[in-house]
Design a protein around this motif. Sequence first.
Motif, mmCIF file in Angstrom:
data_model
loop_
_atom_site.group_PDB
_atom_site.id
_atom_site.type_symbol
_atom_site.label_atom_id
_atom_site.label_comp_id
_atom_site.label_asym_id
_atom_site.label_seq_id
_atom_site.Cartn_x
_atom_site.Cartn_y
_atom_site.Cartn_z
ATOM 1 N N ALA A 6 0.763 -1.033 -0.068
ATOM 2 C CA ALA A 6 -0.024 -0.059 0.163
ATOM 3 C C ALA A 6 0.783 1.173 0.011
ATOM 4 C CB ALA A 6 -0.955 -0.074 1.166
ATOM 5 N N GLN A 7 2.108 1.082 0.725
ATOM 6 C CA GLN A 7 3.006 2.401 0.766
ATOM 7 C C GLN A 7 3.735 2.632 -0.300
ATOM 8 O OE1 GLN A 7 6.508 2.495 1.503
ATOM 9 N NE2 GLN A 7 6.606 0.521 0.857
ATOM 10 N N GLN A 8 3.730 1.665 -1.502
ATOM 11 C CA GLN A 8 4.602 1.708 -2.465
ATOM 12 C C GLN A 8 3.930 3.047 -3.492
ATOM 13 O OE1 GLN A 8 7.262 0.540 -3.648
ATOM 14 N NE2 GLN A 8 7.813 -1.217 -2.329
ATOM 15 N N PRO A 9 4.916 3.933 -3.867
ATOM 16 C CA PRO A 9 4.399 5.157 -4.414
ATOM 17 C C PRO A 9 4.214 4.734 -5.907
ATOM 18 C CG PRO A 9 6.709 5.484 -4.151
ATOM 19 C CD PRO A 9 6.326 4.336 -3.253
ATOM 20 N N LYS A 10 3.301 5.778 -6.610
ATOM 21 C CA LYS A 10 3.064 5.514 -8.156
ATOM 22 C C LYS A 10 4.256 5.644 -9.118
ATOM 23 C CE LYS A 10 -0.549 7.112 -11.561
ATOM 24 N NZ LYS A 10 -1.493 7.795 -11.712
ATOM 25 N N MET A 11 5.108 6.616 -8.487
ATOM 26 C CA MET A 11 6.552 6.685 -9.106
ATOM 27 C C MET A 11 7.637 6.175 -8.583
ATOM 28 S SD MET A 11 8.836 10.091 -10.132
ATOM 29 C CE MET A 11 10.253 9.695 -10.755
ATOM 30 N N MET A 12 8.357 5.154 -9.018
ATOM 31 C CA MET A 12 9.537 4.381 -8.593
ATOM 32 C C MET A 12 10.428 4.151 -9.677
ATOM 33 S SD MET A 12 9.409 3.548 -5.255
ATOM 34 C CE MET A 12 10.416 2.032 -4.813
ATOM 35 N N PHE A 13 11.455 5.388 -9.821
ATOM 36 C CA PHE A 13 12.547 5.208 -10.962
ATOM 37 C C PHE A 13 13.769 5.091 -10.383
ATOM 38 C CE2 PHE A 13 15.515 7.401 -13.483
ATOM 39 C CZ PHE A 13 15.470 6.822 -14.690
ATOM 40 N N GLY A 14 14.498 4.015 -10.746
ATOM 41 C CA GLY A 14 15.777 3.702 -10.525
ATOM 42 C C GLY A 14 16.784 3.488 -11.799
ATOM 43 N N ASP A 15 17.638 4.309 -12.127
ATOM 44 C CA ASP A 15 18.442 4.035 -13.208
ATOM 45 C C ASP A 15 19.170 2.786 -12.911
ATOM 46 O OD1 ASP A 15 20.547 4.131 -15.268
ATOM 47 O OD2 ASP A 15 20.209 6.299 -15.440
ATOM 48 N N THR A 16 19.486 1.741 -13.780
ATOM 49 C CA THR A 16 20.092 0.644 -13.472
ATOM 50 C C THR A 16 21.292 0.462 -14.416
ATOM 51 O OG1 THR A 16 19.017 -0.772 -14.888
ATOM 52 C CG2 THR A 16 18.158 -0.748 -12.665
ATOM 53 N N THR A 17 21.533 1.228 -15.285
ATOM 54 C CA THR A 17 22.442 1.159 -16.356
ATOM 55 C C THR A 17 24.217 1.209 -15.975
ATOM 56 O OG1 THR A 17 22.528 3.606 -16.719
ATOM 57 C CG2 THR A 17 20.962 2.203 -18.297
ATOM 58 N N ALA A 18 24.420 1.901 -14.700
ATOM 59 C CA ALA A 18 25.901 1.897 -14.270
ATOM 60 C C ALA A 18 26.069 0.625 -13.561
ATOM 61 C CB ALA A 18 26.060 3.163 -13.729
ATOM 62 N N LEU A 19 25.219 0.478 -12.567
ATOM 63 C CA LEU A 19 25.640 -0.689 -11.634
ATOM 64 C C LEU A 19 24.950 -1.869 -11.588
ATOM 65 C CD1 LEU A 19 25.763 2.030 -8.378
ATOM 66 C CD2 LEU A 19 27.653 1.210 -10.030
ATOM 67 N N GLY A 20 23.892 -2.023 -12.521
ATOM 68 C CA GLY A 20 22.802 -3.211 -12.437
ATOM 69 C C GLY A 20 21.926 -3.350 -11.650
ATOM 70 N N ARG A 21 21.762 -2.107 -10.773
ATOM 71 C CA ARG A 21 20.856 -2.020 -9.624
ATOM 72 C C ARG A 21 20.142 -0.673 -9.825
ATOM 73 N NH1 ARG A 21 25.761 -2.108 -6.606
ATOM 74 N NH2 ARG A 21 25.978 -0.300 -5.282
ATOM 75 N N PRO A 22 19.075 -0.300 -9.255
ATOM 76 C CA PRO A 22 18.408 0.960 -9.216
ATOM 77 C C PRO A 22 19.416 1.877 -8.370
ATOM 78 C CG PRO A 22 16.573 -0.752 -8.919
ATOM 79 C CD PRO A 22 17.972 -1.418 -8.628
ATOM 80 N N PHE A 23 19.721 2.957 -8.863
ATOM 81 C CA PHE A 23 20.545 3.874 -8.352
ATOM 82 C C PHE A 23 20.717 5.265 -9.095
ATOM 83 C CE2 PHE A 23 24.416 5.746 -6.159
ATOM 84 C CZ PHE A 23 24.557 4.853 -4.859
ATOM 85 N N SER A 24 19.784 6.181 -8.312
ATOM 86 C CA SER A 24 19.509 7.486 -8.997
ATOM 87 C C SER A 24 19.225 8.491 -7.879
ATOM 88 C CB SER A 24 18.199 7.710 -9.959
ATOM 89 O OG SER A 24 18.251 6.339 -10.902
ATOM 90 N N LYS A 25 19.896 9.728 -8.100
ATOM 91 C CA LYS A 25 19.765 10.494 -6.820
ATOM 92 C C LYS A 25 19.346 11.969 -7.226
ATOM 93 C CE LYS A 25 22.510 10.559 -3.191
ATOM 94 N NZ LYS A 25 23.728 10.536 -2.231
ATOM 95 N N ASP A 26 19.098 12.874 -6.502
ATOM 96 C CA ASP A 26 19.332 14.547 -6.803
ATOM 97 C C ASP A 26 18.407 14.869 -7.859
ATOM 98 O OD1 ASP A 26 21.091 14.103 -4.910
ATOM 99 O OD2 ASP A 26 22.794 14.461 -6.263
ATOM 100 N N PRO A 27 17.022 14.551 -7.823
ATOM 101 C CA PRO A 27 16.090 14.851 -9.129
ATOM 102 C C PRO A 27 15.890 16.324 -9.301
ATOM 103 C CG PRO A 27 14.758 14.160 -7.240
ATOM 104 C CD PRO A 27 16.233 13.914 -6.748
ATOM 105 N N MET A 28 15.869 16.578 -10.663
ATOM 106 C CA MET A 28 15.310 18.024 -10.903
ATOM 107 C C MET A 28 14.589 17.891 -12.204
ATOM 108 S SD MET A 28 15.093 21.172 -11.652
ATOM 109 C CE MET A 28 15.871 21.903 -10.065
ATOM 110 N N VAL A 29 13.203 18.301 -12.091
ATOM 111 C CA VAL A 29 12.284 18.089 -13.040
ATOM 112 C C VAL A 29 11.819 19.174 -13.778
ATOM 113 C CG1 VAL A 29 10.008 17.137 -13.758
ATOM 114 C CG2 VAL A 29 11.718 15.854 -12.184
ATOM 115 N N ILE A 30 11.661 19.395 -15.142
ATOM 116 C CA ILE A 30 11.438 20.388 -15.846
ATOM 117 C C ILE A 30 10.410 20.095 -16.926
ATOM 118 C CG2 ILE A 30 13.385 22.149 -15.556
ATOM 119 C CD1 ILE A 30 14.310 21.328 -18.265
#
Length: 327
Positions: free
Chosen positions: A20-44
Motif C-alpha cells: 500500500a505504501q509503494q508510491p506511483k512513481m519509482m524510478f531507478g537507473d540501472t545502467t551503471a551498476l545493474g541495480r537501481p541507483f539514482s539521486k538528486d532529481p530535477m524536473v522541468i
Amino acid sequence: MKPIINLLFVLILGIAPALAQQPKMMFGDTTALGRPFSKDPMVIKFKGRYLMYYSVHMPVKNDGDGMQGWQIGIATSNDLFNWKRIGEIAPEAAYEKQGLCAPGAIIRNDTIHLFYQTYGNGPKDAICHATSTDGLHFTRDASNPVFRPTGRWTNGRAIDAEVHLFNNQYFLYFATRDSSGRIQQQGVAVTSAKSSFDRSSWKQAADKSILYPQLPWEGMCVEGASIITHNKKLYMFYAGSYNNAPQQIGVAVSTDGINWNRLSNQPFLKNGKPGEWNSSESGHPGIFQDTDGKTWLFYQGNNDNGHTWYLSNLPIGWKTDGPYLIK
C-alpha cells in the motif's frame, strides 16, 4: 485447512501495508551498476515533454574497479510517473574529471540552463553552468566553474545548485561546508535577470549561512535546496541531515530570498517506517510546478542504507500558511 488459511491471511495482512505504501512513481537507473541507483532529481517541462536530470554513477569498468564517479542522467516522461532514460551528461572538461552531479535547471526563452557541481575535489568542488536547446546536448560555459563561496564562514566548497528568478534577479542557492569541513549549510548568490550566468556575473549575497542545521533531525547537514514562489513568497524545500542518517525534508519561507524561517521544527516529509521503500531516507527534494498549476515534490529514497536509490514524487497542496502533502 483452517491453519493454512489462517497462515495465508496473516501473510496477506503483513504484505498489504508494504504494498500500500509503494508510491506511483519509482524510478531507478540501472545502467551503471545493474541495480537501481539514482539521486538528486530535477524536473522541468520543455517543448511539450517532461525531462528529469539526476545524479547517477558512471558505468563500472571492465576491470571491476568499482564505481567510477558521477555523471548526470537524463530521463523523459509523458505523465510524471513513468520515466525512460534517454541519455547522460558525462565528464568532458578537465574540471569534471572526477565527476559531475546534483543538477539544477531553469528554462529561459527556448534554452535550458543547467547548473551542476563538480565532484571528488573536496573543498574545491564548485558550481558549473551549461546550456542546451534540445535537453540532451549541452555546451559548457567557457568560464566554468562559475561560482565558489568566500569568507571565514565557509571552506569554499559549493554543491547542490538551485537557481530561481525572484524580484527581477536570479538567486543561486548552494550547499557548502563550514570552515571545519564538518557542517553542511546553505548559502546564496545573486545575478541580474538578464545575466549570462558566467563567473563574473555572480555576487555572493550574504557573508554567512542563510540556513544552518539547528534542529535535532537536521543533524549536521542542511543541503539540497529547491525553491518555488507562491503568493509572492519563496519556499525552500531542503534536505536535513546527511544521507541515510536518515535524511528528511523540511520547508522554510522567505520574502526576500536571503532571510529564511522554518515553517516547522518537524520534517515536512519524513523517512518511511521500517520495511517501507524509503525507511533509510526521504531526501534531496526537487520541487516542480507543472503548467496546469499543480505542484509536485520529487525526492530520493531507499531502504538499504544506500545500496540502491530510487526517485519518486508526491503531490503538494497550498494553504495560507504554506504547503502540505496531499494524501
